[in-house]
Design a protein around this motif. Structure first.
Motif, short mmCIF file in Angstrom:
data_model
loop_
_atom_site.label_atom_id
_atom_site.label_comp_id
_atom_site.label_asym_id
_atom_site.label_seq_id
_atom_site.Cartn_x
_atom_site.Cartn_y
_atom_site.Cartn_z
N ALA A 176 -39.43 -32.69 5.22
CA ALA A 176 -38.79 -31.48 4.68
C ALA A 176 -39.82 -30.57 4.04
N ASP A 177 -39.45 -29.30 3.95
CA ASP A 177 -40.25 -28.37 3.16
C ASP A 177 -40.04 -28.71 1.68
N LYS A 178 -38.75 -28.93 1.31
CA LYS A 178 -38.43 -29.32 -0.06
C LYS A 178 -37.51 -30.54 -0.02
N ASN A 200 -43.47 -30.72 1.52
CA ASN A 200 -44.37 -29.83 0.78
C ASN A 200 -44.10 -29.94 -0.72
N SER A 201 -42.80 -29.96 -1.09
CA SER A 201 -42.41 -30.01 -2.51
C SER A 201 -41.41 -31.13 -2.74
N LEU A 202 -41.56 -31.81 -3.87
CA LEU A 202 -40.66 -32.90 -4.24
C LEU A 202 -40.02 -32.57 -5.59
N VAL A 203 -38.67 -32.65 -5.64
CA VAL A 203 -37.93 -32.44 -6.88
C VAL A 203 -37.29 -33.76 -7.28
N LEU A 204 -37.55 -34.23 -8.50
CA LEU A 204 -37.04 -35.53 -8.96
C LEU A 204 -36.01 -35.35 -10.06
N LYS A 205 -34.84 -35.96 -9.86
CA LYS A 205 -33.78 -35.98 -10.86
C LYS A 205 -33.35 -37.43 -11.08
N ILE A 232 -47.29 -32.72 -0.36
CA ILE A 232 -48.46 -31.90 -0.07
C ILE A 232 -48.77 -30.88 -1.16
N LYS A 233 -47.74 -30.24 -1.75
CA LYS A 233 -47.99 -29.13 -2.66
C LYS A 233 -47.67 -29.40 -4.13
N ASP A 234 -46.43 -29.80 -4.45
CA ASP A 234 -46.09 -29.93 -5.87
C ASP A 234 -44.92 -30.88 -6.09
#
Length: 299
Positions: A176-178, A200-205, A232-234
């Protein structure tokens, strides 16, 4: 698979360490479970438990270790490698070094393709867990039935994954992109294969866990599947991520036969359910045709 109290304790301890948000937590983020469990030399008559699979962690999840030099994991990310149990209860000593799992930045062509998609994928999330700011202008994508699939691909511009995701597939790819993880517990348990996660971006909850687990066997137990994780990015969000790999356990022939019997029973139940569903559809179609013919006769 039943996990012993000691292994469960180790997992909880690792989750607690993962929740610490300062950089000093990095020195306990890498862990091989070679303490606290009965280990020792295994006689030739006792087959040892399995080894964890090869784990490759790349991208911004890996940072410089300011205290010791070299590399470590970003705060909030942890790695736990666990050995499986022999028939006598001894836990296999892990031979891999967690430090060897830390790789370098690496691009992923599948992520580049996913970034150009105009869709999002929801895996197990409720409506209120889907952040609409990430889905504006995107269309929902269906994953389909993956219960018996040997290969599963979760790909979209934005991928949401929530809660427990039980899989037994040879190949799992999440691209995924995000990628948004919300209290995820995703552990793939098979005799061989790989789990490949890249974004590219990972969001953790919340507290999240992604891992592999070797299958139990009455004979020699093979290593757990490979686990690749590349961001890859943030990384953003106030959650945590624990990456795990655990070798399978050696079980008795009686237990092995019981497992096979249960698996067969589950398959038979699924066949029964599918046949029943097909019969209901045929009956409904026949009833509709009958009503249509009756209406035509009245006319």
């Amino acid at each position: 698979m039943k996990i012993s109290k000691l292994l469960a304790t180790a997992v909880l301890m690792c989750l607690a360490a993962c929740a610490v948000k300062d950089d000093k937590a990095s020195k306990v983020a890498l862990h091989a479970n070679n303490d606290g469990a009965p280990t020792g030399e295994v006689s030739s008559k006792v087959l040892p438990g399995g080894q964890p699979g090869k784990v490759n962690i790349m991208g911004v999840l890996v940072v410089d270790d300011a205290e010791k030099g070299g590399k470590t994991l970003k705060s909030g990310i942890s790695l736990n490698l666990l050995g499986g149990k022999a028939l006598d209860g001894k836990v296999a000593e892990v031979t891999a070094k967690p430090q060897d799992s830390l790789g370098q930045n690496q691009l992923d062509s599948d992520v580049e393709i996913a970034a150009k998609e105009s869709s999002y994928l929801n895996v197990g999330c409720s409506e209120d867990q889907i952040d609409k700011t990430y889905t504006n202008g995107l269309t929902a994508k269906e994953l389909g039935d993956v219960k018996d699939a040997t290969s599963v691909r979760m790909t979209a511009k934005v991928v949401f994954i929530c809660g427990n995701v039980g899989l037994r597939t040879i190949s799992l790819a999440i691209k995924a992109d995000k990628l948004i993880l919300d209290s995820v517990n995703l552990v793939n348990m098979v005799a061989a294969g790989a789990v490949d996660v890249a974004a590219n971006s990972l969001v953790l909850k919340g507290q999240n866990r992604i891992g592999t687990m070797g299958a139990d066997a009455a004979g020699e137990v093979v290593d757990a599947p490979v686990l690749n994780v590349n961001v890859i990015k943030d990384v953003t969000g106030d959650g945590t991520l624990m990456l795990t790999s655990q070798g399978g356990n050696v079980i008795s022939a009686v237990e092995d036969a019981a497992k096979s019997k249960d698996t067969s029973a589950e398959k038979l139940q699924r066949i029964h359910d599918k046949n029943e569903e097909a019969q209901m559809k045929v009956s409904a179609q026949a009833s509709a045709e009958s009503n249509s013919d009756a209406d035509a006769d009245k006319e």
